[in-house]
Scaffold this active site. Structure first.
Site, short mmCIF file in Angstrom:
data_model
loop_
_atom_site.label_atom_id
_atom_site.label_comp_id
_atom_site.label_asym_id
_atom_site.label_seq_id
_atom_site.Cartn_x
_atom_site.Cartn_y
_atom_site.Cartn_z
N LYS A 112 20.93 -14.87 98.34
CA LYS A 112 19.72 -14.25 97.84
C LYS A 112 18.53 -15.09 98.28
O LYS A 112 18.56 -16.32 98.18
CB LYS A 112 19.79 -14.18 96.31
CG LYS A 112 18.85 -13.19 95.66
CD LYS A 112 19.23 -13.02 94.19
CE LYS A 112 18.40 -11.94 93.53
NZ LYS A 112 18.85 -11.68 92.15
N GLU B 218 25.37 -2.48 79.13
CA GLU B 218 24.64 -2.22 77.89
C GLU B 218 25.51 -1.57 76.83
O GLU B 218 25.33 -1.83 75.63
CB GLU B 218 23.41 -1.33 78.19
CG GLU B 218 22.34 -2.01 79.02
CD GLU B 218 22.58 -1.91 80.52
OE1 GLU B 218 21.75 -2.41 81.29
OE2 GLU B 218 23.61 -1.30 80.91
N ARG C 218 21.37 4.00 78.30
CA ARG C 218 22.78 3.87 78.67
C ARG C 218 23.66 3.53 77.48
O ARG C 218 24.87 3.68 77.54
CB ARG C 218 22.91 2.78 79.74
CG ARG C 218 22.08 3.06 80.98
CD ARG C 218 21.94 1.82 81.84
NE ARG C 218 23.18 1.45 82.46
CZ ARG C 218 23.44 1.50 83.76
NH1 ARG C 218 22.51 1.90 84.59
NH2 ARG C 218 24.59 1.13 84.24
#
Length: 655
Positions: A289, A375, A403
């Protein structure tokens, strides 16, 4: 001319040599750093997927082959390679979206930027291709940045792996945030051997031969079955020693890798093998990253996952926010509460720092849980923790509450669990667009029995209401707040017996004209509306419920003493706070007219918060003008006439 300027569509990449591809990768990184530094955006993730994205577009044929990004913030390189190289207005109103957008390009498919859903899309698209006679078309999903921590992704893998004929290639962008890359001389030698093994294993002749021997041995009675099991176990053991397959192979999916995701030749070789196999394949790529940008690599917190406007040379912010953010106010207060109460724990979904839990995690690391992009699991786990005697605080972005709705309803609320849900970035969030606006939460939670909902208007109210929320032990409580900086404190004239605060009274009369119910961060706008109305001789009261669920009884009493109620909120009007107040008024026999002022039930395009609010008419001038017309009786809903006055009622529009 730079190489990047010659790339107008993916097929242009095929004319480049490997040396040119490496030059192009460097140009793309320079372009991203220079441009995202000016506008802000997701920089670190895109610097990490340059070679992977170029490889995908060299080997596969978009848009005939469907390319899907999970999550969508990894798609900047894809945009550059598909003819969108004007990044000057990235994430700005009327400019380039920060996520895939079908309106921008035929190469974009999945616009939602909620993680872990791409493989379900891939499953559905590949099934459709097979049933419509287009089974030779590939579906390629680039999965990374935590997306595989979501259970939905594994549900999809389970289904994709069950059908060996569907051409699905899953490219795992493993950026080292959860797996440490293997390094050293032995690792390099093993990597070379793995590539040779992968060539054999993804050859259809090899697969057909293995299937033939499997069938012969299984049909050979007890001895044959024993031989098959023994040979299969030996083969798997040797294969896992040379190249660990992990859960992928256990699910029955062909696995290639791990490969160096920044080695263009290795990337393309692996993708070509996956394509040749013509069935479900996982390609596991190790990446960095923030690759190629020292400030990003040095940023241990998130390696420039998302940045504001920065100096491209240093990576430092160009401007430092002078005001405290909503998130930091929450972060400070929840850490202080955790210091005082040992039963307070916090849960988040791969967003420890963005939702403000870093300080609490530093002080109480054993009481902060990052469950990944899960979640649903977070909410039900919180219910279990509450049953066990803790008080969990689940901190997520407001858009991601969607969600976990079923779990909030059936696991938390049904069981009267004392769980506090903190929703960051509620309402209109701005540049991240439709899937990131936190505008659905207040409508969603209206139907949950027993739930308490707080919407603080300023930092002091956030601190107060958070403490009140974690004191509720027999029902779910929700505290929601906006993105960005907290405005100045908005002091109240008085607090009523049930906690409702009167922010202003304009004019004097026995029965006042307008009651403005200001929800959360809409206080400044509400006071501006009231001032404008008063300039036209209208008497106005402005109140902040503080807790909008359950509806405070004093709101109903105040409504009965006004000619019209205007509820101003930054959630969708359909089923929102105003709608709920109207229902409570009717139940109490109060027939005062009520006008809901909020967001339309639409997917709102990206832009700054103020631009989006202006687009939908949520401005002081617009609301004041509409309310004045309602008081005068020229616009529905009409305000109740004053006793003894016969005001015109206007004309009800013909439908």
């Amino acid at each position: 001319m730079r190489l990047l300027e010659t790339i107008h569509e993916p097929r242009d990449l095929r004319a480049l040599s490997m040396v040119q591809m490496q030059e192009l990768a460097a140009e793309v990184r320079t372009f991203l750093i220079d441009n995202v530094a000016r506008t802000g955006g997701h920089l670190g993730p895109n610097l990490g997927v340059v070679e992977l994205t170029m490889g995908i577009h060299r080997i596969f044929d978009s848009p005939r082959d469907s390319v899907i990004f999970d999550t969508g913030h990894q798609s900047y390189v894809h945009k550059l390679l598909t003819g969108r190289q004007d990044f000057a207005t990235l994430r700005q109103q009327g400019g380039l979206s920060g996520y895939p957008d079908r309106a921008e390009s035929v190469h974009d498919i999945v616009e939602s930027s909620h993680a872990s859903s791409s493989l379900s899309w891939a499953d559905g698209i590949s099934r459709a291709r097979k049933l419509t006679g287009e089974g030779d078309r590939y579906v390629v999903a680039l999965v990374g940045d935590g997306a595989l921590t979501g259970g939905m992704a594994w549900e999809a893998v389970n289904n994709i792996a069950a059908d060996k004929d569907r051409r699905v290639v899953i490219v795992v962008n493993d950026n080292g945030r959860s797996y440490a890359p293997t390094i050293g001389g032995l690792a390099d030698q093993l990597a070379g051997l793995r590539r040779n093994l992968d060539k054999v294993r993804t050859n259809r002749a090899y697969e057909d031969t293995m299937d033939w021997w499997k069938g012969r041995l299984k049909d050979g009675g007890a001895v044959g079955k024993f031989a098959y099991k023994s040979l299969h176990a030996t083969k798997k053991g040797i294969k896992d020693w040379w190249a660990p397959q992990g859960l992928f192979e256990d699910l029955g999916m062909k696995y290639i890798g791990p490969i160096d995701g920044h080695n263009q030749a290795a990337v393309e070789e692996a993708l070509q093998q996956a394509k040749n196999y013509a069935g479900p394949v996982i390609v596991h790529a190790m990446t960095e990253k923030g690759r190629g940008y020292a400030p990003a690599r040095a940023n241990e917190a998130d390696q420039f996952h998302a940045v504001g406007v920065i100096d491209p040379e240093t990576g430092e912010p160009v401007a430092t926010a002078s005001a405290q953010s909503w998130t930091s106010v929450f972060g400070d207060e929840i850490a202080a509460i955790a210091d005082e109460r040992a039963e307070i724990v916090a849960i988040t979904g791969a967003m420890l720092q963005p939702v403000g839990l870093k300080k609490m995690a530093e002080r109480h690391p054993e009481r902060v849980f990052d469950v990944g992009i899960a979640e649903q699991h977070a909410m039900t786990s919180a219910a279990g923790m509450a049953f066990g005697g803790l008080h969990p605080v689940v901190a997520v972005y407001a858009t991601f509450l969607n969600r976990a709705f079923d779990q909030l309803l059936m696991d938390v609320a049904l069981h009267k669990a004392g769980v506090t849900i903190v929703l960051d970035r509620a309402g209109v969030t701005g540049p991240d667009g439709p899937s990131h606006h936190g505008m659905w939460d207040m409508s969603l939670v209206q139907i949950i029995p027993g739930l308490h909902l707080a919407a603080p208007r300023d930092a002091q109210r956030l601190r107060e209401e958070l403490r009140e929320a974690v004191a509720i032990s027999d029902a779910p409580s929700v505290v929601r707040f906006s993105k960005g900086s907290v405005g100045p404190e908005v002091k109240a004239l008085e607090r009523l017996h049930d906690g409702v605060e009167v922010l202003a009274r304009f004019g004097e009369s026995a029965e006042r004209d307008v009651l403005i119910v200001s929800v959360g961060g809409m206080a400044e706008l509400s006071l501006d509306v009231a001032s404008r109305l008063h300039a036209h001789g209208i008497t106005v009261t402005v109140v902040d419920p503080r807790w909008v669920l359950p509806v405070p009884r004093s709101i109903i009493g105040l409504a009965a003493r006004h000619r019209i109620v205007v509820c101003i909120e930054d959630g969708v009007k359909a089923g929102g706070v105003g709608s709920r107040i109207r229902q409570e008024m009717r139940s109490a026999g109060v027939d005062t007219a009520l006008n809901e002022v909020g967001l339309p039930t639409e997917f709102l395009a990206h832009g700054s918060r103020s631009q989006v609010l202006e687009r939908v008419g949520l401005t002081a001038a617009q609301v004041a003008g509409d309310t004045l017309a309602q008081v005068l009786g020229t616009k529905v809903p009409f305000a109740r006439p004053l006793p003894g006055h016969d005001l015109p009622t206007g004309q009800i529009p013909q439908l």
